[in-house]
Design a protein around this motif. Structure first.
Motif, mmCIF file in Angstrom:
data_model
loop_
_atom_site.group_PDB
_atom_site.id
_atom_site.type_symbol
_atom_site.label_atom_id
_atom_site.label_comp_id
_atom_site.label_asym_id
_atom_site.label_seq_id
_atom_site.Cartn_x
_atom_site.Cartn_y
_atom_site.Cartn_z
ATOM 1 N N THR A 23 2.681 -11.175 -7.883
ATOM 2 C CA THR A 23 1.748 -10.312 -7.149
ATOM 3 C C THR A 23 1.961 -10.384 -5.633
ATOM 4 O O THR A 23 1.498 -9.497 -4.903
ATOM 5 C CB THR A 23 0.293 -10.685 -7.469
ATOM 6 N N ARG B 201 0.993 -3.205 -4.736
ATOM 7 C CA ARG B 201 0.132 -2.638 -5.774
ATOM 8 C C ARG B 201 0.730 -1.358 -6.358
ATOM 9 O O ARG B 201 0.599 -1.083 -7.551
ATOM 10 C CB ARG B 201 -1.257 -2.361 -5.205
ATOM 11 N N ASP B 202 1.372 -0.550 -5.494
ATOM 12 C CA ASP B 202 1.997 0.677 -5.983
ATOM 13 C C ASP B 202 3.115 0.368 -6.973
ATOM 14 O O ASP B 202 3.255 1.053 -7.999
ATOM 15 C CB ASP B 202 2.559 1.487 -4.815
ATOM 16 N N GLY C 4 1.669 -0.710 -10.117
ATOM 17 C CA GLY C 4 1.086 0.447 -10.786
ATOM 18 C C GLY C 4 2.137 1.264 -11.530
ATOM 19 O O GLY C 4 1.905 1.714 -12.662
ATOM 20 N N GLY D 80 2.938 -0.452 -14.633
ATOM 21 C CA GLY D 80 1.876 -0.231 -15.615
ATOM 22 C C GLY D 80 1.994 1.124 -16.295
ATOM 23 O O GLY D 80 1.809 1.240 -17.512
ATOM 24 N N TYR D 81 2.322 2.165 -15.513
ATOM 25 C CA TYR D 81 2.513 3.501 -16.087
ATOM 26 C C TYR D 81 3.682 3.507 -17.065
ATOM 27 O O TYR D 81 3.615 4.117 -18.137
ATOM 28 C CB TYR D 81 2.774 4.528 -14.976
ATOM 29 N N ILE E 187 2.165 11.343 -13.439
ATOM 30 C CA ILE E 187 2.692 10.115 -12.839
ATOM 31 C C ILE E 187 4.125 10.391 -12.359
ATOM 32 O O ILE E 187 5.093 9.837 -12.892
ATOM 33 C CB ILE E 187 2.657 8.927 -13.818
#
Length: 220
Positions: free
Chosen positions: A44, A49-50, A53, A56-57, A120
């Motif tokens: 982390t 964060r992007d 993300g 995650g997508y 996305i």
């Protein structure tokens, strides 16, 4: 001391009965959770964060697609009484997986449109890794289910540990300067982990049961 500890561990993690297999699987799961837990604060801090993300997508898309990749035929490996019949189910699952992989590779032509439709667009460049990731994940799943059928729980545990260890080290290694890979490092590490797991459990299956599975192939 060694002479006492080794027989004790052999009895504790015996391949027969109930206690040994359960302890073997729990030990592997504990190692996996610890590796992931201690690596999370590092990851982390290496990735934004992007980037997390986008990862995650990518995983979310995989979770949707992978349900149809082999039509879950591998779940039927546990059902037949005879190993030869189960081997036929292995071939059926692999055949469907092969067709799905070819279809997924063909759809890459419209990866920009697919990403836009899913809202996305940032994940579009990484959709090229969908097909190899699905193959690695499903092959590992087929091999794991075969090993469960044969009660080879130690090899399953080794595959799980290899998956997490490779994924964590790949993500940390590619996230550190001067590489600083970004989302590529996260997604590449995800793929590398599943490839490592596939190699561990796949080699185990081929060494012990390869001839048996190969001899059961039939177009009928």
């Amino acid at each position: 001391m060694k002479k006492r500890v080794r027989p004790f561990l052999a009895r504790l993690f015996a391949t027969e009965g109930f206690r040994g297999p359960v302890l073997t699987l729990l030990t592997g799961s504990s190692v996996v959770l610890l590796l992931a837990f201690f690596a999370q604060p590092i990851i982390t801090r290496l990735y934004t964060r992007d980037e997390l993300g986008i990862m995650g997508y990518f995983v979310s898309l995989l979770a949707t697609i992978i349900t149809f990749s082999s039509l879950r035929y591998e779940d039927a490996i546990m059902l037949p009484e005879k190993d030869r019949d189960a081997s036929v189910v292995v071939w059926l699952a692999l055949s469907v997986l092969g067709c799905s992989t070819v279809l997924a590779m063909g759809l890459l032509i419209w990866r920009e449109e697919i990403a836009a439709f899913a809202r996305i667009p940032d994940v579009a460049p990484y959709l090229i890794l969908v097909a190899p990731t699905i193959v690695a994940m499903r092959l590992a799943k087929v091999a794991e289910l075969w090993l469960i059928r044969q009660q080879q729980f130690r090899h399953i545990t080794a595959g799980q540990v290899a998956n997490t260890a490779t994924m964590v080290t790949s993500r940390i290694g590619t996230g550190l300067p001067p590489i600083s890979a970004g989302a590529e490092g996260l997604i590449g590490g995800f793929l590398a982990g599943h490839v490592a797991s596939t190699l561990v459990v796949g080699v185990s299956v081929l060494k012990r049961y390869g001839n048996q599975i190969l001899s059961s192939f039939s177009t009928r």
